[in-house]
Design an enzyme around this catalytic site. Structure first.
Site, PDB file in Angstrom:
ATOM      1  N   CYS A  96      -8.023  -7.146   3.214  1.00 49.37           N
ATOM      2  CA  CYS A  96      -7.303  -6.745   2.491  1.00 49.37           C
ATOM      3  C   CYS A  96      -6.106  -7.397   3.216  1.00 49.37           C
ATOM      4  O   CYS A  96      -6.334  -8.733   3.547  1.00 49.37           O
ATOM      5  CB  CYS A  96      -7.006  -5.274   1.987  1.00 49.37           C
ATOM      6  SG  CYS A  96      -6.169  -5.398   0.769  1.00 49.37           S
ATOM      7  N   ARG A 130       0.765  -4.660  -9.038  1.00 46.62           N
ATOM      8  CA  ARG A 130      -0.126  -4.196  -8.257  1.00 46.62           C
ATOM      9  C   ARG A 130      -2.075  -4.180  -8.233  1.00 46.62           C
ATOM     10  O   ARG A 130      -2.165  -3.889 -10.067  1.00 46.62           O
ATOM     11  CB  ARG A 130       0.061  -2.666  -7.162  1.00 46.62           C
ATOM     12  CG  ARG A 130      -0.577  -2.082  -6.539  1.00 46.62           C
ATOM     13  CD  ARG A 130      -0.209  -1.199  -5.681  1.00 46.62           C
ATOM     14  NE  ARG A 130      -1.279  -0.744  -4.692  1.00 46.62           N
ATOM     15  CZ  ARG A 130      -0.670  -1.885  -3.353  1.00 46.62           C
ATOM     16  NH1 ARG A 130       0.155  -2.240  -3.465  1.00 46.62           N
ATOM     17  NH2 ARG A 130      -1.176  -1.970  -2.586  1.00 46.62           N
ATOM     18  N   HIS A 195     -12.023  -3.484  -0.849  1.00 49.41           N
ATOM     19  CA  HIS A 195     -12.538  -2.817  -0.135  1.00 49.41           C
ATOM     20  C   HIS A 195     -13.648  -2.056  -0.775  1.00 49.41           C
ATOM     21  O   HIS A 195     -14.120  -2.477  -1.396  1.00 49.41           O
ATOM     22  CB  HIS A 195     -11.270  -1.486  -0.563  1.00 49.41           C
ATOM     23  CG  HIS A 195     -10.323  -2.283  -0.089  1.00 49.41           C
ATOM     24  ND1 HIS A 195      -9.693  -1.628   1.513  1.00 49.41           N
ATOM     25  CD2 HIS A 195      -8.434  -2.532  -0.564  1.00 49.41           C
ATOM     26  CE1 HIS A 195      -8.427  -2.559   1.296  1.00 49.41           C
ATOM     27  NE2 HIS A 195      -7.952  -2.821   0.167  1.00 49.41           N
TER      28      HIS A 195
HETATM   29  N1  GLN Z   1       0.111  -4.287   1.676  1.00 48.12           N
HETATM   30  C1  GLN Z   1      -0.620  -5.470   1.453  1.00 48.12           C
HETATM   31  C2  GLN Z   1      -0.675  -5.588  -0.117  1.00 48.12           C
HETATM   32  O1  GLN Z   1      -0.522  -4.600  -0.755  1.00 48.12           O
HETATM   33  C3  GLN Z   1      -2.818  -4.222   1.618  1.00 48.12           C
HETATM   34  C4  GLN Z   1      -2.398  -3.701   0.984  1.00 48.12           C
HETATM   35  C5  GLN Z   1      -4.850  -2.878   1.160  1.00 48.12           C
HETATM   36  O2  GLN Z   1      -4.613  -3.558   2.938  1.00 48.12           O
HETATM   37  N2  GLN Z   1      -4.984  -2.324   0.765  1.00 48.12           N
HETATM   38  O3  GLN Z   1      -1.314  -6.587  -1.107  1.00 48.12           O
END
Ligand code: GLN
Length: 244
Positions: A96, A130, A195
């Protein structure tokens, strides 16, 4: 060569800043899957201000934009060393936020662009939505041909040139929710939005990364003996077989 005569060196990059959703579970998995085979593991955590030594495998996890900012500056100061490591065949796994910094840049919402280290030909821009939820990926890199995990990102990552996806999303959004791709690979640099942490539920991917790191160290392909992975595959298949 007997697995018990093998060694591997693993570095965890910036664990104090980038370790969202317990991404360090990936490092624990790599270390345990080596130790269970009697492979000697030299492990170090690399934090801000530390030198970056030669390793066979480097791991970096995910994090919020703020932590990414701090790590981006530090990583960039080591760009040439890390590109040299990539070109020597070292294995990288970025999750990520760490994955995003493997590319040319990450452009957050209404903030300064974060310059990446261009280990792969990719770039990321913050999206409006998101992406959160379980992900299943169909991949030709592994047998069985599935990777499972959990995504939580607003960044949209686009691949270019010789940087190819890990696979195609069958559940979830992946790199950007439009091209159907998830993750990326260039040489032995791997990035993914998965993740979970990723590797405990994807033992075939963990072992592939270890084999590539051993090949980099010893100069020839080493096929690892299989481990008793019933628990790992039960976890993997519980996600693959989930009905949505
Ligand atoms: N800040 C980055 C995004 O939101 C990565 C987030 C994360 O590592 N889960 O895309």
């Amino acid at each position: 060569m007997e697995e018990s005569n093998l060694s591997i060196s693993i570095a965890h990059l910036y664990p104090k800043l980038l370790n969202l959703y317990g991404d360090m579970g990936n490092v624990i998995t790599l270390i345990k899957r080596c130790e269970w085979r009697g492979i000697n593991v030299d492990f170090e955590q690399i934090n801000v201000g530390d030198a970056i030594k030669d390793h066979d495998l480097y791991f970096i996890g995910g994090g919020q934009d703020k932590q990414q900012e701090e790590v981006a500056q530090e990583l960039f100061s080591h760009k040439s060393e890390l590109i040299a490591q990539r070109d020597s065949g070292a294995v990288f796994l970025g999750i990520c936020g760490g994955y995003q910094l493997f590319g040319h840049y990450y452009q957050p919402h209404d903030k300064e662009k974060l310059t990446g280290i261009s280990l792969m030909d990719a770039y990321t821009v913050a999206g409006k939505n998101r992406f959160i939820g379980n992900v299943t990926v169909k991949t030709n890199l592994l047998e069985p041909k599935t990777l499972v995990g959990f995504e939580n990102h607003s960044g949209l990552t686009y691949l270019q040139g010789e940087t190819k996806p890990l696979g195609l999303v069958s559940v979830g959004h992946g790199n950007n929710g439009t091209d159907g791709f998830e993750g990326a690979r260039f040489k032995n640099v791997f990035g993914t939005y998965l993740h979970g942490s990723l590797l405990p539920k994807n033992p075939h991917f963990a072992d592939m990364l270890i084999e590539l790191a051993l090949e980099k160290r010893y100069g020839y392909k080493i096929t690892l003996q299989p481990l008793e992975d019933k628990l790992e595959w039960d976890a993997h298949n519980s996600v693959v077989n989930k009905s949505y």
